[in-house]
Design an enzyme around this catalytic site. Sequence first.
Site: not given
Length: 525
Positions: A302, A392, A265, A246, A241-242, A184
Amino acid sequence: MTLTGDLLIGAAQVPATAGTMKALNPATGEYLEPEFAFGGVAEVDRALRLADEAFDSYSHTGLAERAAFLDLVADKLEAVKDELAARTSLETGLPAAQFEGETLRTAANFRKFATVVRQGRFLQAAVDPAQPSRQPAPRLDHRLQKVALGPVVIFGASNFPISYSVAGGDTASALAAGCPVVLKAHNAHPGSSEIQGRAIQQAVAEAGLHEGVFSLIRGAGNEIGEALVDHPLVRAVTFTGSEGGGMALYRRAQQRPDPIPVFTEMTSVNPTFVLPAALAARGAEIGAGLAQRAQYNVGQACLKPAVLLAVDGPGFAELRDAARAEVEKAAARTMLTPGIHDAYTGNVRRMQDSGAIRIGAGQAPIHAWDGQSLLYEVTGEQLLSQPALREEVFGPSVLLVRLTGLEQLQEAARVFRGQLSATVHAEVSDHAVAVQLLPILERRTGRIVFNAFSIPQEATSASVHTGPFPATSDSRFTSVGMSAIERFLRPVTYQNFPDELLPEPLREANPLHLWRLVDGELTRD
């Protein structure tokens, strides 16, 4: 290569069925040609049915054949390096030279996985021969190897449009394991995604593999993602991603009639701990080095070292001043998307509302989506009492934490959630303190860095990119490094089989000359 904007489903180019989009150049605010196709549930079904059709033949390719295919993908990526870098630069606002290097590293990663496949150790082949005369009962012959899970869905990431996207490590490791991939593509860089997708598509065709080994689809909103996770033929999902995105995918996958793993992740501040002797000896060097690395990719990494903790004492002022100097000379640079920029400014406000004091700022933004480098400071008491300060901030900001003593340093280390990495700077005289700190960090991260910085990271057999929640959804597995292949494998035992029906890696003569565990002993005999 002429971009068409089509979806790549198997060997076919599929036009839009659910609308179109154009890529945005975040540095200029201009939209880029051409229009890119969106697909829907029907395209998801078509891609996954092809992947399922491809699975039996692809997962049973010989190790040499599969490795040659991975090398061919690397060749194709290197052949489009300049074109890919130029297009990715337009879609991100970042320098083309950065993406030339990212393309070469991505191609090298495919070659590393080709070596992993040739060596065959990922199969973890084990042979326990029959013992017909064993008492009180005979033992039948048992042979084990790892096999591929099945079709895998991979969600491309926004912050590294090549190495964490269409041709990224998730795709390389899944294909190495023998899993067909439905990718995707991230809508922030559709042209870059198409160039990579066509390179893989061409490699599939030239290698003579089933067309369903790889497909690339694109869609709007949550519908396409939900359709991918829900599809009954999917055996695993990866996402970078966020935390919110996730966990939404993770929860949805657990609600299926047949739950599947989702390897995410998500979030990390990668705390850096500077122990007293290192602070006194190298405070300025550490402060400058950390600030430089926190600005890599405009802070959109990240592994960005976002939080530095040190006991107030000799060297702290020098560390602060050096970090401030690096931040203040930094130019504001375009962030990857308007959404990422808006999230950055919102998270900076959250830090300020939680008591963080700005002590340094880079050059002012010029364009609408520029990210300004920022330096903040808090006390240890504030970090301990304000959970928001431990969250974060995706962008070019750094938070310094001024601690009162070593006891507070350990207390601060314990309040962090799971991290992708943690760093310790120490001199020999700090080692007694480090011995007490390291067990705390081991429980909270998958990688501990000593007297270096959390970024960059090598992809090797000994490296991992994982950590306890919320850094990832399953800290037993990594998305970087050669052991990333393990996410897409499961064990199968073949009991009492005739030799000619066994998979080649398990046959008595060991025709592939693989390392195997035979009756508990590692051997190639």
